[in-house]
Design a protein around this motif. Structure first.
Motif, PDB file in Angstrom:
ATOM      1  N   PRO A 120       0.752  -0.620  -0.173  1.00 29.99           N
ATOM      2  CA  PRO A 120      -0.143  -0.084  -0.070  1.00 29.99           C
ATOM      3  C   PRO A 120       0.750   1.458  -0.363  1.00 29.99           C
ATOM      4  N   MET A 121       0.729   2.473  -0.487  1.00 29.86           N
ATOM      5  CA  MET A 121       1.047   3.268  -0.660  1.00 29.86           C
ATOM      6  C   MET A 121       2.312   4.412  -0.758  1.00 29.86           C
ATOM      7  N   ARG A 122       2.951   3.262  -1.705  1.00 23.70           N
ATOM      8  CA  ARG A 122       4.207   3.144  -1.895  1.00 23.70           C
ATOM      9  C   ARG A 122       4.732   4.461  -2.803  1.00 23.70           C
ATOM     10  N   PHE A 174      -0.995   4.868   6.500  1.00 25.12           N
ATOM     11  CA  PHE A 174      -0.654   4.015   6.373  1.00 25.12           C
ATOM     12  C   PHE A 174      -2.106   3.729   5.441  1.00 25.12           C
ATOM     13  N   SER A 175      -2.157   2.934   5.037  1.00 23.01           N
ATOM     14  CA  SER A 175      -3.463   1.535   4.421  1.00 23.01           C
ATOM     15  C   SER A 175      -3.440   0.694   4.508  1.00 23.01           C
ATOM     16  N   TYR A 176      -4.808  -0.069   4.813  1.00 22.08           N
ATOM     17  CA  TYR A 176      -5.542  -1.295   4.565  1.00 22.08           C
ATOM     18  C   TYR A 176      -6.621  -1.779   4.021  1.00 22.08           C
ATOM     19  N   VAL A 193       3.021  -6.310   7.057  1.00 18.32           N
ATOM     20  CA  VAL A 193       3.799  -5.831   7.574  1.00 18.32           C
ATOM     21  C   VAL A 193       5.009  -5.456   6.591  1.00 18.32           C
ATOM     22  N   LEU A 194       5.276  -6.019   5.645  1.00 14.46           N
ATOM     23  CA  LEU A 194       6.249  -4.879   4.733  1.00 14.46           C
ATOM     24  C   LEU A 194       5.956  -3.414   4.979  1.00 14.46           C
ATOM     25  N   HIS A 195       4.333  -2.764   4.880  1.00 11.20           N
ATOM     26  CA  HIS A 195       4.017  -1.406   4.320  1.00 11.20           C
ATOM     27  C   HIS A 195       4.457  -1.056   6.236  1.00 11.20           C
ATOM     28  N   LEU A 196       4.353  -1.986   7.409  1.00 14.50           N
ATOM     29  CA  LEU A 196       4.485  -1.098   8.786  1.00 14.50           C
ATOM     30  C   LEU A 196       6.088  -0.877   8.205  1.00 14.50           C
TER      31      LEU A 196
END
Ligand code: KG4
Ligand code: ZN
Length: 463
Positions: free
Chosen positions: A272-274, A281-283, A329-332
């Motif tokens: 997300p959101m790269r 954050f966005s899920y 978790v990669l997003h985190l």
């Protein structure tokens, strides 16, 4: 005099502006707040100087503070689906900890239904609090004060805890500390890591929140990032439900377990959101990708317990679980990496990243974030799982931190009516937004009912 934390007006918004406009500070009394010195006065002698008149209040606060060891705080937490209470001493000793979970209800009804959650809290609150006192071998007479979560969370649920706290505080003539749930998730890290000084960076990940916070000092937080839609815990819970997992142990833990069987690279969910170079954050998008993956594998999303799945079906669900977890978790990781860079520019002295909230009890999350932290020269502080998920210890501890700075309310009247109205803060930001951290990818879910905890405390300091 009106109370600082619990207004008696049914309209919280108007009541609130009235409080801010008053000459009295909102959250404690800065000018006469006692200094942090270790003195022989007992917590009891200090706290019991309370009366409900403001002039006496000020003189009470000009007396010296209690020694840390003498403070004994009861913490009560009912903001969502766990009814929790704990007794903690000012030196960090946990004297008792009790949690009653509504996981069974959640698994039956597919989420937190506020009215049902309220009833479940009401059913057990007396027992939970009594058990916390019994386990600590104490009575209300031994307490210095009662801390209770007043927001953010579900109003109906918050009310149960606040009512209990006020009843008890009224009977035993104890001050009350109103606690911000997310601040409590962050500060409990200071109970387990005593070297953890302000300023520090915190990632708070739970069912309702995803926050990256720079904690300057107690009550002063800068929000570097937040979620523009769903929190990571919500995405774990939804994915677990769609995959037919046993929700009685909680969606997150069930998914973490199944993911161990799967291939995390089998599905290439996009991160997300790269394109947004910020710390938000966005899920919601990841949830949609998961739903499409489930549909394309012809896994039924209704009445599909994994216990009835054949080997291939189970394998397929495990692959989805593992791939979801890797990307979630990669997003985190990516957001934390950037937040560390930002935080070090704002406060070059930070040494720690705190990771807390229910999702921080996940082993994969902890392992991945510890790499991020190692590479940046910081240290990771992650409370043990029982202190990451909702608990009374974090509320008691946060109560202690504020109490020792003189931030608390006087005891409520012993005969306060059952239907008295209190001020609750279902939507209550922790800190002010970092100006460079504002995302263009804005959601409309941003209606603020209350000013942030930080702005309230700063307002009271200025007063
Ligand atoms: O902080 P918390 O106990 O309550 C809220 O403030 O929301 O967090 C609850 C969230 C739930 O979404 C739950 O599924 C998630 O934390 N959670 C986990 C794990 N344990 C709890 N998520 C992933 N892995 C876990 N092991
Ligand atoms: Zn929580």
């Amino acid at each position: 005099m009106s109370s600082y934390l619990f207004a008696s007006s049914p309209c919280s918004v108007s009541r609130f502006s009235l409080l801010l406009g008053s000459s009295l500070p909102f959250f404690g009394i800065k000018s006469s707040a006692p200094r942090f010195t270790r003195l022989r006065h007992t917590a009891k002698s200090w706290a019991h100087l309370w009366t409900r008149s403001s002039s006496k209040l000020f003189s009470a606060l000009s007396s010296p503070p209690p020694a840390y060891d003498d403070v004994i705080m009861l913490g009560i937490e009912t903001s969502c689906d766990d009814t929790a209470a704990a007794v903690v001493r000012g030196n960090g000793d946990i004297l008792s900890q009790v949690v009653s979970s509504q996981a069974d209800l959640l698994s039956r009804y597919g989420g937190v239904a506020p009215k049902m959650a309220e009833e479940a809290h009401s059913l057990v609150i007396d027992q939970v609090v009594q058990r916390a006192l019994d386990d600590a071998k104490l009575t209300g007479n031994d307490l210095s004060a009662v801390a209770v979560t007043i927001g953010p969370g579900l109003s109906l649920c918050l009310r149960v805890g606040v009512q209990k706290a006020r009843r008890l505080a009224g009977v035993f003539n104890l001050p009350i500390v109103g606690v911000h749930h997310m601040e409590a998730h962050a500060l409990v890290a200071r109970l387990i890591e005593r070297n953890l000084q302000f300023p520090f960076l915190a990632l708070l990940i739970s069912g309702g929140h995803n926050l990256l916070i720079l904690a300057h000092k107690l009550g002063h937080y800068l929000q570097l990032g937040t979620t523009i839609d769903d929190a990571i815990g919500e995405a774990y819970d939804k994915t677990a439900r769609w995959l037919g997992l046993d929700m009685r142990k909680g969606g997150g833990p069930a998914l973490e377990e199944l993911a161990l069987e799967g291939d995390a690279n089998s599905i290439n969910f996009s991160i997300p959101m790269r394109q947004h170079k910020d710390c938000n954050f966005s899920y919601a998008g990841l949830k949609t990708q998961v739903r499409l993956a489930i549909e394309s594998r012809k896994i039924s999303m209704e009445h599909n317990p994994i216990s009835l799945a054949n080997l291939d079906d189970r394998r397929s669900r495990a692959d989805i679980a593992a791939s979801f977890q890797r990307v979630a978790v990669l997003h985190l990781e990516e957001r934390c990496q950037r937040a560390i860079e930002w935080a070090l520019k704002i406060e070059p002295s930070i040494k720690y990243l705190v990771v807390s909230g229910g999702v921080a009890s996940n082993k994969y999350v902890r392992a991945r974030l510890s790499h991020v932290v190692e590479n940046s020269g910081l240290e990771l502080v992650c409370p043990p799982p029982s202190l990451c998920t909702d608990n009374g210890v974090m509320v008691a501890w946060t109560g202690i931190e504020h109490f020792l700075l003189g931030r608390f309310d006087p005891p409520p009247p012993a005969d306060e009516p059952e239907d008295a109205m209190f001020e609750l803060r279902p939507r209550w930001p922790l800190g002010e937004e970092y100006s460079q951290g504002k995302s263009e990818a804005r959601s409309l879910k941003r209606a603020r009912v209350f000013p942030s905890l930080t702005s309230m405390i700063q307002g009271s300091v200025q007063n």
